[in-house]
Structure formats: structure tokens, C-alpha cells
Write a protein that holds these residues in place. Structure first.
Motif: not given
Length: 218
Positions: A21-47
Motif C-alpha cells: 500500500t505504501l509503494i502504491a501511494a508513493v507511485a500514485m503521488l509521483a505519477y500525479a506530480g508528473v502528469s498533473h492528473a487529479i485522480w492519481p493524486q486523490l488515490i495516493g492521498c486516500a492510501l
């Protein structure tokens, strides 16, 4: 019933699924920072929120009272029954409790007993009964109780130990009198008691001679 003495306040350990879960959260937040997409950021914050909630749930050790009730003598082959009343003295509920009871003995007279309690509400009690067979004779000087309490989602857990000084003696069970009919045939012809009729077996008493002990029943 004897109260158990706490040996430690325990420690917090990662549970099943914490690292993925920690790895998935870091991956989602990192992807959100690169793509500037909202949904990876929401998933990462939820995790991250789920991980934080699980850790905060076990960060403070709960106030648990533990007592142990078990026999001081048990014959080999019988079941060793241990009753563990648990009292939650804290103002919050405890859930997903895993209880393990282990005897302290040089010879493993019985396997470790493990049980589970789904939930103990605040300022309430619960009791668990552990049964396991006594495998061999011996003496246990005491025992310990380890309780693992899981946080929300099971990402973190806290393990707490208690010590019990009540000794347990595992003594040989009396042989079946029907089986004694085969005693004479199992003795060598030169045995001094080969011609003695055996009518039964009882526990040893002070004053009995060693040559009268039926060692095969031990």
C-alpha cells in the motif's frame, strides 16, 4: 485465575499489506506530480490516509487486563485448557486481537495455543478458551501471553506480552487396565516378575519399591 504481569508495553509492527500500500501511494503521488492528473493524486492521498489511520489506531498502547486460569497438573494425552479473561480498561475499543499462549519448559509438553477476538468494547470484558493436547511429560515453570492488536485496515499492529508464574506439571496418565493383560507376554522369561499376575496400575506412593514400578506405562 491469576493476573498476568505485563512484561512490556509492546511495539508497533507493520501488518499484512502495509508495504504494497505504501509503494502504491508513493507511485500514485509521483505519477500525479508528473502528469498533473487529479485522480492519481486523490488515490495516493486516500492510501496515505488509510496508512495514517491504521498507525494512529495502535500508536498508543491500550490498557488491557489479562488473567490466566489453567490447571497446575494435567496427564499426558489429555487436553490442557487455558481460560484467558481480557478486560479493556481504556476508553476506546480494541479490535482484531490475536492471542497466543506459550509454556516455558525445557521439553515441549504442549504446542502454543492461539485464539482470536474480533472486538472488545471500551470498559468491557471478553474471555477466550484455548485447548491443546499435552504431548509429553515435563514441568513448565510458567508461561507468557502475547496479544497482537491490529489497527484499521490491518496495516499496523501492536504486540504486548504478559508473564504468568503459575507452573504446570504434565505427568504420565495411568495405563488402561485392559492393556495390562499383555504385560506378561511382553516380559522376558528371565524377568523376576514374569510369573507375577498384574491386576492393575495405580499412581506411585511413598514407600513403594522401585522394582514394583511398571515402567512401560510411562
Amino acid at each position: 485465575m491469576r493476573p498476568a504481569v505485563p512484561s512490556s508495553r509492546g511495539r508497533v509492527r507493520p501488518g499484512a499489506g502495509m508495504w504494497p500500500t505504501l509503494i502504491a501511494a508513493v507511485a500514485m503521488l509521483a505519477y500525479a506530480g508528473v502528469s498533473h492528473a487529479i485522480w492519481p493524486q486523490l488515490i495516493g492521498c486516500a492510501l496515505v490516509g488509510m496508512l495514517a489511520s491504521s498507525f494512529l489506531g495502535v500508536r498508543k498502547a491500550p490498557q488491557l487486563g489479562v488473567a490466566v486460569g489453567m490447571p497446575e497438573r494435567v496427564p499426558v494425552g489429555d487436553a490442557l485448557t487455558v481460560v484467558l479473561p481480557l478486560t479493556n480498561k481504556s476508553g476506546r475499543s480494541c479490535r482484531a486481537l490475536r492471542i497466543r499462549h506459550r509454556l516455558h519448559s525445557a521439553r515441549r509438553i504442549a504446542a502454543d495455543g492461539t485464539g482470536y477476538v474480533d472486538r472488545i468494547a471500551a470498559n468491557s470484558s471478553a474471555a477466550i478458551r484455548l485447548n491443546r493436547a499435552v504431548d509429553t511429560r515435563g514441568v513448565a515453570s510458567g508461561s507468557d501471553v502475547e496479544i497482537s492488536i491490529a489497527g484499521a485496515f490491518g496495516f499496523f499492529c501492536r504486540s504486548i506480552s504478559w508473564q504468568v508464574t503459575t507452573p504446570v506439571i504434565a505427568w504420565p496418565a495411568a495405563a488402561d487396565p485392559i492393556a495390562l493383560q499383555r504385560v506378561r507376554s511382553s516380559l522376558a522369561p528371565s524377568s523376576p516378575i514374569a510369573d507375577v499376575e498384574v491386576n492393575g496400575i495405580r499412581d506411585w506412593r511413598a514407600g513403594d519399591h522401585l522394582r514394583d514400578v511398571h515402567w512401560r506405562s510411562y
